[in-house]
Design an enzyme around this catalytic site. Structure first.
Site, mmCIF file in Angstrom:
data_model
loop_
_atom_site.group_PDB
_atom_site.id
_atom_site.type_symbol
_atom_site.label_atom_id
_atom_site.label_comp_id
_atom_site.label_asym_id
_atom_site.label_seq_id
_atom_site.Cartn_x
_atom_site.Cartn_y
_atom_site.Cartn_z
ATOM 1 C CB CYS A 22 -1.000 -0.052 1.153
ATOM 2 S SG CYS A 22 -2.387 1.038 0.864
ATOM 3 C CG HIS A 47 -2.844 -3.196 3.983
ATOM 4 N ND1 HIS A 47 -1.782 -2.479 4.484
ATOM 5 C CD2 HIS A 47 -3.684 -2.294 3.447
ATOM 6 C CE1 HIS A 47 -1.976 -1.196 4.258
ATOM 7 N NE2 HIS A 47 -3.118 -1.047 3.625
ATOM 8 C CD GLU A 61 0.293 -5.265 5.624
ATOM 9 O OE1 GLU A 61 0.345 -5.976 4.598
ATOM 10 O OE2 GLU A 61 0.133 -4.042 5.577
#
Ligand code: GLN
Length: 198
Positions: free
Chosen positions: A78, A172, A174
């Site tokens: 991002c 994302h 993560e």
């Protein structure tokens, strides 16, 4: 492999957890000496202008730019994707990037914070199951230059791209607990690139 996470702003902790789940023991990077000690770098999601500004203040901006230009494997999610792009549309006045990826990204391309969304998308090397992608005020890739491989798209906008040693996603991974994209970075992007550098 010594992997660092640029830890000036953004979702640093989430990337650290994802990397640990992939079997690497990441360190945080806030100073030039910490950058010098890592072989690969992850640039988290957050706010690209803030991360760029803090990188200047912490004397990391030029060193990161130089390391990327010399082939250090790097993954940006991002805001990290924006920071790896050579060109930005809808940039803040004077906004600079580390660059390295010959792409043009449009900041906040999907709309404002309220337009954040999640979607299951196909990611080149993570088949057969799609990847749950979380988009938070995300960029998309508007133009690609030579040597850029598109790994995922939404409505024909690339949202994951790679060149030799650089991986970037608009979304994302993560945040989802699905570590396939971090593993792809470690195993497919970084390991090969580091062997090449030696
Ligand atoms: N819109 C942010 C920027 O321009 C990126 C948002 C994010 O990383 N989730 O930096």
């Amino acid at each position: 492999m010594k992997v660092g996470v640029l830890a000036l702003q953004g979702d640093v902790r989430e990337h650290i957890s994802a990397l640990i789940a992939c079997g690497v023991y990441p360190t945080t990077v806030r100073r030039p000496a910490e950058l010098a000690a890592v072989e690969a770098l992850v640039i988290p999601g957050g706010e690209s202008t803030t991360i760029a500004h803090l990188s200047q203040i912490f004397d990391l901006f030029q060193p990161i730019r130089d390391r990327i230009a010399h082939g250090m494997p790097v993954y940006g999610s991002c805001a990290g994707m924006i920071l790896l792009a050579d060109h930005i549309l809808d940039a803040k006045a004077g906004q600079e990037t580390f660059g390295g990826l010959d792409i043009t990204v449009r900041r906040n391309a999907f709309g404002r914070q309220v337009d954040s969304f999640e979607s299951d998308i196909a990611f080149a090397d993570a088949t057969p199951a799609p990847v749950r992608a979380v988009f938070i005020r995300a960029p998309w890739v508007e133009e690609i230059g030579t040597g850029i491989e598109i790994l995922a798209e939404i409505d024909s906008h690339p949202v994951a791209v790679r060149s030799k040693s650089i991986l970037a996603t608009s979304f994302h991974p993560e945040l989802t607990g699905d570590h396939r994209i971090h593993r792809y970075f470690i195993e497919e992007v970084a390991r090969g690139a580091l062997q090449h550098l030696q």
